[in-house]
Motif scaffolding. Structure first.
Motif, short mmCIF file in Angstrom:
data_model
loop_
_atom_site.label_atom_id
_atom_site.label_comp_id
_atom_site.label_asym_id
_atom_site.label_seq_id
_atom_site.Cartn_x
_atom_site.Cartn_y
_atom_site.Cartn_z
N UNK A 54 -1.72 20.82 39.51
CA UNK A 54 -2.62 21.97 39.34
C UNK A 54 -2.72 22.37 37.88
N UNK A 55 -1.65 22.20 37.14
CA UNK A 55 -1.62 22.54 35.73
C UNK A 55 -2.12 21.39 34.85
N UNK A 56 -1.80 20.15 35.23
CA UNK A 56 -2.05 19.00 34.36
C UNK A 56 -3.36 18.27 34.63
N UNK A 57 -4.12 18.72 35.58
CA UNK A 57 -5.46 18.17 35.77
C UNK A 57 -6.44 19.16 35.15
N UNK A 58 -7.04 18.75 34.06
CA UNK A 58 -8.00 19.59 33.35
C UNK A 58 -9.39 19.12 33.73
N UNK A 59 -10.00 19.83 34.65
CA UNK A 59 -11.31 19.44 35.18
C UNK A 59 -11.99 20.68 35.75
N UNK A 60 -13.31 20.66 35.81
CA UNK A 60 -14.04 21.81 36.34
C UNK A 60 -13.76 22.02 37.83
N UNK A 61 -13.76 23.29 38.22
CA UNK A 61 -13.51 23.63 39.62
C UNK A 61 -14.79 23.98 40.38
N UNK A 62 -15.90 24.15 39.65
CA UNK A 62 -17.17 24.44 40.31
C UNK A 62 -18.31 23.89 39.45
N UNK A 63 -19.52 23.97 39.97
CA UNK A 63 -20.67 23.38 39.28
C UNK A 63 -20.99 24.08 37.96
N UNK A 64 -20.78 25.38 37.89
CA UNK A 64 -21.03 26.11 36.64
C UNK A 64 -20.08 25.64 35.54
N UNK A 65 -18.80 25.49 35.90
CA UNK A 65 -17.82 25.01 34.93
C UNK A 65 -18.12 23.56 34.54
N UNK A 66 -18.58 22.77 35.51
CA UNK A 66 -18.92 21.38 35.23
C UNK A 66 -20.07 21.29 34.23
N UNK A 67 -21.05 22.17 34.37
CA UNK A 67 -22.17 22.20 33.43
C UNK A 67 -21.68 22.57 32.03
N UNK A 68 -20.74 23.50 31.94
CA UNK A 68 -20.17 23.88 30.64
C UNK A 68 -19.42 22.71 30.01
N UNK A 69 -18.64 22.00 30.81
CA UNK A 69 -17.93 20.82 30.32
C UNK A 69 -18.94 19.82 29.76
N UNK A 70 -20.00 19.55 30.52
CA UNK A 70 -20.99 18.55 30.12
C UNK A 70 -21.70 18.98 28.83
N UNK A 71 -22.00 20.26 28.72
CA UNK A 71 -22.71 20.76 27.54
C UNK A 71 -21.83 20.64 26.30
N UNK A 72 -20.55 20.93 26.45
CA UNK A 72 -19.65 20.93 25.30
C UNK A 72 -19.08 19.56 24.94
#
Length: 94
Positions: A54-72
């Motif tokens: 839970x701590x060591x997997x750095x990944x989005x938890x929802x679509x909004x966060x996924x979009x932020x990851x992709x943008x950045x």
């Protein structure tokens, strides 16, 4: 979650065993965290190599966060919250 078909490449288990002796293994992905956790159940079912998931997997938890990851884009600063200063790093990316 749908059924996953995963092919683990030759040598992956050996690499995980070797690296886990001197590193804390983190997983960084733009894929959804729930998906990554399912993959890790296949890759390392006993949690022997990739601990504290839970701590060591750095990944989005929802679509909004996924979009932020992709943008950045991927960035080493995403690990800043893990307080890894002064430790050795090994980053393996796809």
């Amino acid at each position: 979650m749908t059924d996953l078909q995963i092919h683990i490449r030759d040598g992956v288990q050996e690499m995980l065993e070797l690296v886990s002796e001197f590193c804390n293994i983190y997983v960084y992905s733009h894929g959804m965290k729930s998906y990554i956790l399912e993959v890790l159940k296949v890759l390392d079912p006993e949690g022997k190599y990739i601990k504290e998931r839970e701590k060591r997997v750095l990944a989005p938890v929802d679509e909004a966060m996924q979009a932020e990851f992709a943008k950045g884009g991927k960035s080493i600063k995403d690990f800043a919250s893990e307080n890894l200063q002064g430790t050795d790093w090994l980053i393996i990316d796809d």
